[in-house]
Every structure is written in C-alpha cells, then in structure tokens.
Design a protein around this motif. Structure first.
Motif: not given
Length: 215
Positions: A52-61, A70-75, A77-80
């Motif tokens: 959630d702290s990267v923009n679309g262009e950075e995520m594509l990179f 390993q991509k998780f939903k923000p909601e 029980n654990e922190t990243d």
C-alpha cells in the motif's frame, strides 16, 4: 545462511547495505523496501507485503523484477514485517538482519522491536538483529555472551524486557556489574561503554534487550 530483510522505513536511516552483501545471503523485501532494494541494484529472492506504500508504476516494476511475490490484503492479523520475519525463521538461517524498520511511526517501531523475541519464543537458535545507521538492537535470554568493541557503536545499553533480569554481570565495561538484579523500568544499564576489546554479559533469569548506539 544469513537473511537480510529490508522494510520501507526512511532511506536516510539505512546503513550502507553493501557491507551486508556477503556470500550465502538472501535478501527479502517488505512492502516499499522491495522497491528500495531494486533501486539499489539488489534483487530480493522474495517480496512480502500489502504494497500500500508503492504506486502503480512502482508495483509494476516490482512485479517485473521479483520472481516470488507474496501479496496480502491490507486487512490482516499480522504486519508485513511479521509475515517476513516468520518466513525468514522458517528457512532456519543462522542470522536474520532487519533494515528499514526504524523511524517514522512509533507503533511500527515498537512492533518491530517485539518481533526480535520470535526466535526465543519459538525456541530457535537464530540471531535476529534490527539495524539502522545509528543503532543495532537484539534480544537475549539467560546465558553468557561475548561482545566486541566497535568504534562505530560506542555505547552499549542493557534493557530488561521481562519483570526483571537476575544476576546481570558485565565484564570489560567502563561500569562493570556483578550479579545484579535489574527490574523492569530500570535505567541503570543505559549508555555503558566497553573499555576492553572484548567484554561479556551474563545473567541467569529473564530476557534482555541489547542496544549498541552511536551519537
């Protein structure tokens, strides 16, 4: 094997990461830390987070340069960072170094410090250390440990994180101790210094946090 984890903390607080690029090292990126690693020419073996702290262009990179994502939903029980540390512990390395986990939000800082307890709580013989440009932090349970003098980390502090630490003995320090009771909340052991090239600290009950710092 050593696993280096880079989170998304302020880049100005990072140490020189090239000093930690040794043989038999794996890099793991957490959230924006993945993008930071890639921008420094370091390709992590795995990336973890809700991103959630990267923009679309950075995520594509990131998606183009990291094989295991390993991509998780923000909601959740654990922190990243907790997800990253748990993955690293499952690899059973000798040591885990955590970077980019200080600065900014205090709740994240305290959560990351608490994660240093995980090897002890899981009865794993893994050294887990939090490192920034000014501090090294690690946690130990009862035992005897050697500590080396390093010019860039002049100050050594011992902070109990259980109700007390019993029998703390410090040798080779400017302010030595012998078999001392250190209660939770005590500041007795803040800002000590090694006077010998090597010293030892030992205690027979409790858990202690060791902080090595420079001004």
């Amino acid at each position: 094997m050593i696993i280096n984890i880079l989170a998304g903390g302020p880049e100005e607080l990072l140490p020189d990461l090239t000093e930690y690029m040794k043989e038999n090292v794996k890099w793991l990126g957490v959230d924006r830390g993945v993008y930071t690693l890639l921008s420094k020419g370091i390709e992590p073996e795995i990336a973890v987070g809700d991103f959630d702290s990267v923009n679309g262009e950075e995520m594509l990179f990131i998606e183009q340069h990291v094989d295991e994502l390993q991509k998780f939903k923000p909601e959740k029980n654990e922190t990243d960072m907790e997800l990253a540390v748990e993955w690293a512990i499952r690899q059973n390395p000798q040591k885990i170094n955590i970077f980019g986990a200080t600065g900014g939000r205090l709740d994240h800082l305290f959560a990351n410090i608490q994660l240093l307890l995980k090897p002890i709580l899981n009865k794993k013989n893994i050294d887990l250390e939090l490192i920034d440009c000014q501090n090294n932090i690690y946690i130990k349970s009862e035992g005897t440990y050697e500590i080396k003098k390093t010019p860039d980390r002049k100050y050594v502090s011992f902070v109990p994180i259980t109700l007390s630490v019993e029998g703390l003995t410090l040798t080779g320090f400017k302010y030595p101790l012998t078999n001392c009771h250190i209660p939770l909340g005590s500041t007795l052991c803040i800002s000590n210094e090694l006077i010998d090239d090597r010293g030892t600290f030992s205690f027979h009950e409790g858990i202690i946090m060791v902080i090595r710092s420079c001004d």
